[in-house]
Design a protein around this motif. Structure first.
Motif, mmCIF file in Angstrom:
data_model
loop_
_atom_site.group_PDB
_atom_site.id
_atom_site.type_symbol
_atom_site.label_atom_id
_atom_site.label_comp_id
_atom_site.label_asym_id
_atom_site.label_seq_id
_atom_site.Cartn_x
_atom_site.Cartn_y
_atom_site.Cartn_z
ATOM 1 N N ASP A 113 44.929 55.123 48.688
ATOM 2 C CA ASP A 113 45.364 55.298 47.669
ATOM 3 C C ASP A 113 46.710 56.093 47.250
ATOM 4 O O ASP A 113 47.341 55.772 46.710
ATOM 5 N N GLN A 122 51.287 49.017 40.750
ATOM 6 C CA GLN A 122 50.584 48.772 39.453
ATOM 7 C C GLN A 122 49.299 48.031 39.571
ATOM 8 O O GLN A 122 49.476 46.997 40.712
ATOM 9 N N ASP A 123 48.552 47.931 38.905
ATOM 10 C CA ASP A 123 47.278 46.823 39.067
ATOM 11 C C ASP A 123 46.623 47.160 40.445
ATOM 12 O O ASP A 123 46.312 45.958 40.913
ATOM 13 N N VAL A 124 46.458 48.192 40.910
ATOM 14 C CA VAL A 124 46.205 48.383 42.153
ATOM 15 C C VAL A 124 44.274 48.155 42.211
ATOM 16 O O VAL A 124 43.701 48.967 41.513
ATOM 17 N N THR A 125 44.180 47.579 43.202
ATOM 18 C CA THR A 125 42.563 47.451 43.677
ATOM 19 C C THR A 125 42.427 47.423 45.202
ATOM 20 O O THR A 125 43.332 47.287 45.903
ATOM 21 N N ARG A 139 44.423 49.109 49.850
ATOM 22 C CA ARG A 139 44.650 48.676 48.335
ATOM 23 C C ARG A 139 45.740 47.535 48.444
ATOM 24 O O ARG A 139 46.427 47.358 49.286
ATOM 25 N N GLY A 141 48.365 45.831 45.329
ATOM 26 C CA GLY A 141 49.186 45.927 43.811
ATOM 27 C C GLY A 141 50.608 45.205 43.935
ATOM 28 O O GLY A 141 50.952 44.748 44.721
ATOM 29 N N ARG A 142 51.053 45.313 42.825
ATOM 30 C CA ARG A 142 52.549 44.972 42.622
ATOM 31 C C ARG A 142 53.342 46.091 42.417
ATOM 32 O O ARG A 142 53.098 47.052 41.767
ATOM 33 N N ARG A 179 54.521 41.772 45.737
ATOM 34 C CA ARG A 179 53.127 41.973 45.876
ATOM 35 C C ARG A 179 52.943 42.932 47.164
ATOM 36 O O ARG A 179 53.222 42.299 48.280
ATOM 37 N N SER A 195 43.509 38.750 50.163
ATOM 38 C CA SER A 195 44.538 39.475 49.446
ATOM 39 C C SER A 195 45.692 39.953 50.488
ATOM 40 O O SER A 195 46.625 40.049 49.791
#
Length: 272
Positions: A113, A122-125, A139, A141-142, A179, A195
């Motif tokens: 993280d 951004q839009d991190v999962t 993690r 995200g973009r 990404r 992913s």
């Protein structure tokens, strides 16, 4: 306000519960008397001779490390063996030892993280969702603004501590990147994760020849990410400041320091 090792251990369990660690992992309290008072905590990635010496020299009552000293079973803690020697020094010096490993990797503010935040993703999962919402390994995200593989690597070099091996990259310097998938520490086990395969680049550590080669060859046939291989130690060292801040908030009055010693095992390289 006074705090004991019992208080510190409870805080560590609250911040990074050991029950959510990977099955093979061995985090938690390694040594120390729960009734001992704690006024100074020192943090490091590894429990090695240098960091143990540093903790004892500054009068730390507890050394919190990322990598468990007793991850694998031992049959002796004699001082003839380095693990026994380190534990003996810590016990004699009144300094407890606690590890927060995969239980600290998966949480918000954990090792992966922190890297995602530094990159501004951004839009991190999580790459692999954990048992609790918002937790998990790695993690993805973009980037707020698309960049190139080369420029992304230069950005990493600006905030990762320098090591002898630097940063290795597989992919074209001008390859477009939006990404990003990443995993602090050793992450080649996730190379085949869906992913990761959908990302433009995968950032991790300790990439071995065959998994990395197979990943890049498969990308030529279908699709797959470029690869960035950073120092294992460097990728996890960033987390220490985050952990120190959380400990200071949870244990007012306790002095919390972070080791700046480089415990990456490599000292120099010869380029050809």
């Amino acid at each position: 306000m006074t705090h004991t090792l019992r208080d510190l251990n409870a805080t560590v369990e609250q911040l990074w519960p050991t029950r959510f660690a990977e099955d093979w992992d061995r985090p938690g309290l390694t040594s120390g008397d729960l009734d001992d008072q704690v006024t100074r905590i020192h943090l490091a990635v590894d429990a090695v001779a240098q960091t143990v010496g540093e903790a004892l020299n500054i009068g730390a009552d507890a050394l919190i490390v990322h990598h468990p000293l007793l991850l694998r079973g031992v049959t002796s803690i004699s001082t003839e063996h380095y693990k026994g020697s380190l534990l003996t020094r810590l016990v004699r010096g009144g300094c407890a030892l606690i590890a927060a490993h995969t239980n600290a990797d998966i949480v918000p503010g954990g090792t992966s993280d922190v890297i995602a935040r530094r990159l501004g993703l951004q839009d991190v999962t999580p790459l692999v969702a954990g048992e609790r919402p918002g937790t998990g390994l790695g993690r993805v995200g973009r980037l707020p603004v698309p960049t190139t593989l080369g420029r992304l690597t230069l950005s990493l070099a600006e905030f990762l501590p320098a090591t002898a091996t630097g940063i290795r990259v597989s992919g074209g310097y001008d390859t477009p990147v939006t990404r990003v998938a990443l995993c602090g520490g050793a992450g080649d086990s996730l190379l085949g994760h869906e992913s990761v395969l959908r990302a433009d680049v995968y950032i991790t550590s300790d990439l071995r020849h065959h998994p990395a080669s197979e990943s890049r060859e498969q990308a030529l046939v279908s699709s797959g990410p470029a690869l960035i291989d950073v120092s294992h130690w460097a990728s996890e060292w960033l987390w220490l400041d985050e952990a120190a801040g959380e400990l200071r908030s949870a244990l007012p009055g306790v002095d919390v320091t972070v080791s700046e010693l480089r415990t990456d095992p490599w000292d120099f390289v010869v380029t050809q």
